[in-house]
Write a protein that holds these residues in place. Structure first.
Motif, PDB file in Angstrom:
ATOM      1  N   TRP A   1      75.190 -87.968 -96.260  1.00 18.21           N
ATOM      2  CA  TRP A   1      75.908 -87.022 -97.028  1.00 18.21           C
ATOM      3  C   TRP A   1      76.204 -87.683 -98.370  1.00 18.21           C
ATOM      4  CZ3 TRP A   1      81.086 -87.420 -99.156  1.00 18.21           C
ATOM      5  CH2 TRP A   1      81.448 -86.334 -99.636  1.00 18.21           C
ATOM      6  N   MET A   2      76.214 -88.678 -98.813  1.00 20.70           N
ATOM      7  CA  MET A   2      76.284 -89.396 -99.900  1.00 20.70           C
ATOM      8  C   MET A   2      74.846 -89.081-100.826  1.00 20.70           C
ATOM      9  SD  MET A   2      79.291 -90.304-100.977  1.00 20.70           S
ATOM     10  CE  MET A   2      78.980 -91.088-102.534  1.00 20.70           C
ATOM     11  N   PRO A   3      73.835 -89.060-100.262  1.00 28.73           N
ATOM     12  CA  PRO A   3      72.587 -88.913-100.986  1.00 28.73           C
ATOM     13  C   PRO A   3      72.726 -87.361-101.779  1.00 28.73           C
ATOM     14  CG  PRO A   3      71.970 -89.883 -99.310  1.00 28.73           C
ATOM     15  CD  PRO A   3      73.352 -89.672 -98.807  1.00 28.73           C
ATOM     16  N   LYS A   4      73.189 -86.456-101.031  1.00 31.33           N
ATOM     17  CA  LYS A   4      73.453 -84.901-101.589  1.00 31.33           C
ATOM     18  C   LYS A   4      74.571 -85.069-102.605  1.00 31.33           C
ATOM     19  CE  LYS A   4      73.716 -83.147 -97.267  1.00 31.33           C
ATOM     20  NZ  LYS A   4      73.895 -82.234 -96.220  1.00 31.33           N
ATOM     21  N   VAL A   5      75.650 -85.620-102.251  1.00 30.16           N
ATOM     22  CA  VAL A   5      76.657 -85.858-103.168  1.00 30.16           C
ATOM     23  C   VAL A   5      76.086 -86.443-104.468  1.00 30.16           C
ATOM     24  CG1 VAL A   5      78.945 -86.958-104.181  1.00 30.16           C
ATOM     25  CG2 VAL A   5      78.570 -85.839-101.638  1.00 30.16           C
ATOM     26  N   ASN A   6      75.486 -87.543-104.432  1.00 32.05           N
ATOM     27  CA  ASN A   6      75.201 -88.184-105.617  1.00 32.05           C
ATOM     28  C   ASN A   6      74.077 -87.071-106.406  1.00 32.05           C
ATOM     29  OD1 ASN A   6      76.954 -90.394-106.254  1.00 32.05           O
ATOM     30  ND2 ASN A   6      75.863 -91.337-104.574  1.00 32.05           N
ATOM     31  N   ASP A   7      73.366 -86.625-105.508  1.00 31.18           N
ATOM     32  CA  ASP A   7      72.008 -85.706-106.417  1.00 31.18           C
ATOM     33  C   ASP A   7      72.840 -84.736-107.129  1.00 31.18           C
ATOM     34  OD1 ASP A   7      69.826 -87.103-105.250  1.00 31.18           O
ATOM     35  OD2 ASP A   7      69.569 -85.458-104.018  1.00 31.18           O
ATOM     36  N   HIS A   8      73.975 -84.122-106.637  1.00 29.73           N
ATOM     37  CA  HIS A   8      74.611 -83.134-107.529  1.00 29.73           C
ATOM     38  C   HIS A   8      75.591 -83.845-108.606  1.00 29.73           C
ATOM     39  CE1 HIS A   8      77.320 -79.894-108.169  1.00 29.73           C
ATOM     40  NE2 HIS A   8      78.735 -80.674-108.008  1.00 29.73           N
ATOM     41  N   LEU A   9      76.141 -84.896-108.251  1.00 28.39           N
ATOM     42  CA  LEU A   9      77.109 -85.603-109.290  1.00 28.39           C
ATOM     43  C   LEU A   9      76.142 -86.025-110.502  1.00 28.39           C
ATOM     44  CD1 LEU A   9      79.493 -87.552-107.231  1.00 28.39           C
ATOM     45  CD2 LEU A   9      79.982 -85.327-108.581  1.00 28.39           C
ATOM     46  N   ALA A  10      75.000 -86.319-110.209  1.00 32.18           N
ATOM     47  CA  ALA A  10      74.114 -87.069-111.288  1.00 32.18           C
ATOM     48  C   ALA A  10      73.670 -85.879-112.203  1.00 32.18           C
ATOM     49  CB  ALA A  10      72.901 -87.465-110.648  1.00 32.18           C
ATOM     50  N   LYS A  11      73.528 -84.636-111.985  1.00 32.40           N
ATOM     51  CA  LYS A  11      73.517 -83.477-112.594  1.00 32.40           C
ATOM     52  C   LYS A  11      74.560 -83.446-113.721  1.00 32.40           C
ATOM     53  CE  LYS A  11      71.183 -80.970-109.096  1.00 32.40           C
ATOM     54  NZ  LYS A  11      71.334 -79.784-108.167  1.00 32.40           N
ATOM     55  N   HIS A  12      75.601 -83.887-113.393  1.00 28.86           N
ATOM     56  CA  HIS A  12      76.603 -83.847-114.331  1.00 28.86           C
ATOM     57  C   HIS A  12      77.218 -85.236-114.810  1.00 28.86           C
ATOM     58  CE1 HIS A  12      77.117 -79.839-113.224  1.00 28.86           C
ATOM     59  NE2 HIS A  12      77.048 -80.104-111.707  1.00 28.86           N
ATOM     60  N   GLY A  13      76.240 -86.338-114.899  1.00 30.18           N
ATOM     61  CA  GLY A  13      76.441 -87.539-115.368  1.00 30.18           C
ATOM     62  C   GLY A  13      77.379 -88.338-114.759  1.00 30.18           C
TER      63      GLY A  13
ATOM     64  N   ILE B   1      78.425 -90.604-110.614  1.00 35.07           N
ATOM     65  CA  ILE B   1      77.853 -91.139-109.456  1.00 35.07           C
ATOM     66  C   ILE B   1      78.952 -91.482-108.512  1.00 35.07           C
ATOM     67  CG2 ILE B   1      77.490 -93.376-110.588  1.00 35.07           C
ATOM     68  CD1 ILE B   1      74.896 -93.626-108.774  1.00 35.07           C
ATOM     69  N   ALA B   2      78.906 -91.551-107.373  1.00 36.81           N
ATOM     70  CA  ALA B   2      80.155 -91.989-106.195  1.00 36.81           C
ATOM     71  C   ALA B   2      79.778 -92.954-105.326  1.00 36.81           C
ATOM     72  CB  ALA B   2      80.791 -90.847-105.820  1.00 36.81           C
ATOM     73  N   GLN B   3      80.575 -93.776-105.042  1.00 36.39           N
ATOM     74  CA  GLN B   3      80.384 -94.318-103.616  1.00 36.39           C
ATOM     75  C   GLN B   3      81.594 -94.235-102.887  1.00 36.39           C
ATOM     76  OE1 GLN B   3      79.524 -98.570-104.298  1.00 36.39           O
ATOM     77  NE2 GLN B   3      81.081 -98.754-105.593  1.00 36.39           N
ATOM     78  N   LEU B   4      81.292 -94.721-101.439  1.00 35.53           N
ATOM     79  CA  LEU B   4      82.543 -94.741-100.537  1.00 35.53           C
ATOM     80  C   LEU B   4      82.837 -96.097-100.270  1.00 35.53           C
ATOM     81  CD1 LEU B   4      81.128 -92.177 -97.759  1.00 35.53           C
ATOM     82  CD2 LEU B   4      82.818 -91.793 -99.635  1.00 35.53           C
ATOM     83  N   HIS B   5      84.091 -96.333-100.108  1.00 38.30           N
ATOM     84  CA  HIS B   5      84.501 -97.763 -99.975  1.00 38.30           C
ATOM     85  C   HIS B   5      85.618 -97.686 -98.794  1.00 38.30           C
ATOM     86  CE1 HIS B   5      86.366-101.522-100.671  1.00 38.30           C
ATOM     87  NE2 HIS B   5      87.671-101.158-101.200  1.00 38.30           N
ATOM     88  N   ALA B   6      85.337 -98.159 -97.706  1.00 43.28           N
ATOM     89  CA  ALA B   6      86.291 -98.394 -96.628  1.00 43.28           C
ATOM     90  C   ALA B   6      87.006 -99.990 -96.616  1.00 43.28           C
ATOM     91  CB  ALA B   6      85.559 -98.214 -95.353  1.00 43.28           C
ATOM     92  N   TYR B   7      88.301 -99.548 -96.437  1.00 39.91           N
ATOM     93  CA  TYR B   7      88.885-101.021 -96.388  1.00 39.91           C
ATOM     94  C   TYR B   7      90.319-100.902 -95.630  1.00 39.91           C
ATOM     95  CZ  TYR B   7      91.720 -97.988 -99.501  1.00 39.91           C
ATOM     96  OH  TYR B   7      92.323 -97.028 -99.893  1.00 39.91           O
ATOM     97  N   TRP B   8      90.904-102.077 -95.282  1.00 37.91           N
ATOM     98  CA  TRP B   8      92.359-102.021 -94.867  1.00 37.91           C
ATOM     99  C   TRP B   8      93.360-102.235 -95.533  1.00 37.91           C
ATOM    100  CZ3 TRP B   8      93.154-101.343 -89.577  1.00 37.91           C
ATOM    101  CH2 TRP B   8      91.973-101.648 -88.833  1.00 37.91           C
TER     102      TRP B   8
END
Length: 164
Positions: free
Chosen positions: A90-102, A104-111
């Motif tokens: 999923w994140m590759p598609k999200v970042n392809d979309h976000l990059a068009k608008h300057g 980028i994102a990443q997921l962070h899992a934590y406790w």
């Protein structure tokens, strides 16, 4: 601790979206990423986000199908297992979309520990793209997107014929 910013991003997180579902405990399907509600983080802001947000909405509907529920305990969403599938599919598609608008994102899992108990959590951290390499990648993605749109509109494909 949060992860370092992704390559090409500015170091500052411009907003967060929380992995959550519906219901009183935010644990019922459909699972998605939410922000700016009671007990949720502040979402991204700015012109880039305003431009990117409408196109992100259909992608957010894909989160539930790629998310895992921990059936061993309490039937709660499992952010750690979900992150693996979301990062891969999923994140590759999200970042392809976000990059068009300057962006980028990443997921962070934590406790998350409140002094008495702990809860697994996941957030999508959103950043602005900030360096020359990122600008170059953004241009490449825009060009690829334009090519894909042009291919989708082509009508000169050969007509399929039945074999007799």
């Amino acid at each position: 601790c949060e992860p370092s910013a992704p390559e090409g991003a500015t170091a500052k997180v411009i907003g967060r979206l929380q992995f959550a579902g519906e219901g009183i405990c935010d644990d019922k399907r459909p699972l998605t990423f939410r922000s700016d509600e009671c007990c949720f983080p502040s979402g991204p802001t700015g012109d880039e986000w305003a431009a990117a947000k409408p196109g992100l909405a259909p992608l957010l509907t894909e989160v539930d199908a790629l998310s895992t529920i921990d059936t061993r305990c309490c039937a709660m969403p499992d952010p750690f297992a979900s992150k693996k599938d979301l990062d891969a599919q999923w994140m590759p598609k999200v970042n392809d979309h976000l990059a068009k608008h300057g962006l980028i994102a990443q997921l962070h899992a934590y406790w998350n520990y409140n002094g008495q108990s702990s809860t697994p959590m996941m957030q999508m951290l959103v950043y602005k793209l900030g360096d020359e390499a990122a600008a170059s990648e953004m241009m490449r993605l825009r060009e690829q997107s334009s090519k894909n749109e042009a291919k989708a509109k082509r009508t000169d494909a050969p007509v399929q014929q039945e074999m007799t």
